[in-house]
Write an enzyme that holds these catalytic residues in place. Structure first.
Site, PDB file in Angstrom:
ATOM      1  N   TYR A 139     -11.289 -17.360   3.155  1.00  0.00           N
ATOM      2  CA  TYR A 139     -12.136 -18.410   3.716  1.00  0.00           C
ATOM      3  C   TYR A 139     -12.351 -18.090   5.188  1.00  0.00           C
ATOM      4  O   TYR A 139     -11.405 -18.114   5.977  1.00  0.00           O
ATOM      5  CB  TYR A 139     -11.440 -19.757   3.512  1.00  0.00           C
ATOM      6  CG  TYR A 139     -12.051 -20.978   4.148  1.00  0.00           C
ATOM      7  CD1 TYR A 139     -13.373 -21.012   4.579  1.00  0.00           C
ATOM      8  CD2 TYR A 139     -11.289 -22.134   4.283  1.00  0.00           C
ATOM      9  CE1 TYR A 139     -13.905 -22.159   5.155  1.00  0.00           C
ATOM     10  CE2 TYR A 139     -11.810 -23.293   4.852  1.00  0.00           C
ATOM     11  CZ  TYR A 139     -13.120 -23.293   5.289  1.00  0.00           C
ATOM     12  OH  TYR A 139     -13.645 -24.421   5.864  1.00  0.00           O
TER      13      TYR A 139
ATOM     14  N   LYS B 156     -15.325 -17.548   0.631  1.00  0.00           N
ATOM     15  CA  LYS B 156     -16.002 -18.729   1.151  1.00  0.00           C
ATOM     16  C   LYS B 156     -16.399 -18.411   2.581  1.00  0.00           C
ATOM     17  O   LYS B 156     -15.532 -18.262   3.460  1.00  0.00           O
ATOM     18  CB  LYS B 156     -15.095 -19.960   1.109  1.00  0.00           C
ATOM     19  CG  LYS B 156     -15.768 -21.214   1.686  1.00  0.00           C
ATOM     20  CD  LYS B 156     -14.827 -22.400   1.739  1.00  0.00           C
ATOM     21  CE  LYS B 156     -15.511 -23.587   2.424  1.00  0.00           C
ATOM     22  NZ  LYS B 156     -14.605 -24.743   2.591  1.00  0.00           N
TER      23      LYS B 156
END
Length: 291
Positions: free
Chosen positions: A132, A160
């Site tokens: 992420y 992400k």
């Protein structure tokens, strides 16, 4: 494995404690409305102020309630590699489907340090991982060349990306597209990310209008670009309203306003939405037909 509209699930509180009953109700709401995956204990889930016991409880409760109907991507990241390994092994043990791992924050590791962090977690857990990248929260950017190295780890299945940099995201697709999926970390960039080869979003606004986020992606995947654009532009003002103040302050306020959670209770240093932002948020909800 991971695609479509995944929700960055809020963590509801009641009188200072995690409201597990409401948490489970939220899971059912998302399943009923077509959400493609549940992501507990991320930024929106206020993981930074959950105790270790609470963090584990939230993951376990969500996994139990989902009961394998959609993937659960448990937030298990930390700026301490050993702690991230421990949390990821817990998520694996209780039956989550993958782990969301924020880039180490505050430490400001080098690109080599970032790679070694994810490499160590992959080797120790042998579990599907989703790095992420959100420099605005962590003070470090996982650069495309580093992401390409991380993508070579067989455990890494998606990223992400919340850098807000479409050029960087496109470069990641070019370098890693056949090795891991690109998920937008920003609702407001969902359509552009789909256009450069992304496959979905880990969404904040999905907490209140899950079907509408799903519908944008389904229209795109069906080849109806005009309909996807129309739906995206209709949702965009609401997406922007979710960031009138620091996430998850507005989304929790919005969920309380529409009756999705009993209250917008936060934990310090997060505090309830200010009066001016609340007025703007209410106006956005009314304009969208939610109030």
């Amino acid at each position: 494995m991971l695609k479509g509209a995944l929700v960055a699930l809020v963590t509801p509180f009641r009188d200072g404690k995690v409201d597990e009953d409401t948490l489970r109700e939220l899971v059912e709401f998302h399943i009923a409305n077509g959400t493609n995956g549940i992501v507990p204990c991320g930024t929106t889930g206020e993981s930074a102020t959950l105790s270790h016991d609470e963090h584990r409880m939230v993951i376990r409760s969500v996994v139990e309630q989902v009961a394998k109907r959609v993937p659960v991507v448990a937030g298990t990241g930390s700026n301490n590699t050993a702690e991230a390994i421990e949390l990821t092994l817990f998520a694996k043990g209780v039956g989550a489907d993958a782990a969301l791992l924020i880039a180490p924050y505050y430490n400001k590791p080098t690109q080599e340090g970032l790679y070694r962090h994810f490499e160590a977690i992959a080797k120790a857990t042998k579990f599907p991982l989703v790095p992420y990248n959100i420099m605005g929260r962590t003070a470090v950017n996982i650069e495309p060349a580093t992401m390409a190295r991380i993508a070579e780890l067989p455990e890494v299945v998606a990223v992400k990306e919340a850098s807000g940099n479409l050029g960087q995201m496109a470069e990641i697709v070019n370098l890693c597209g056949d090795k891991m999926a690109l998920l937008s970390g920003d609702d407001g960039l969902l359509l552009p990310v789909l256009a450069i080869g992304g496959v979905g979003v880990v969404s904040v606004v999905n907490n209140i209008v899950p079907r509408q986020v799903v519908d944008i992606i389904e229209a795109w995947n069906a080849g109806d670009i005009a309909l996807s654009q129309q739906r995206f532009h209709k949702l965009l003002p609401l997406c922007k309203a979710m960031f009138l103040e620091t996430n998850p302050i507005p989304i929790k306020a919005a969920m309380a306003m529409v009756g999705r959670i009993p209250s917008d209770e936060m934990r310090l240093p997060m505090c309830p939405i200010g009066a001016a932002a609340r007025e703007k948020l209410s106006a956005a909800l009314r304009a969208h037909g939610l109030l």
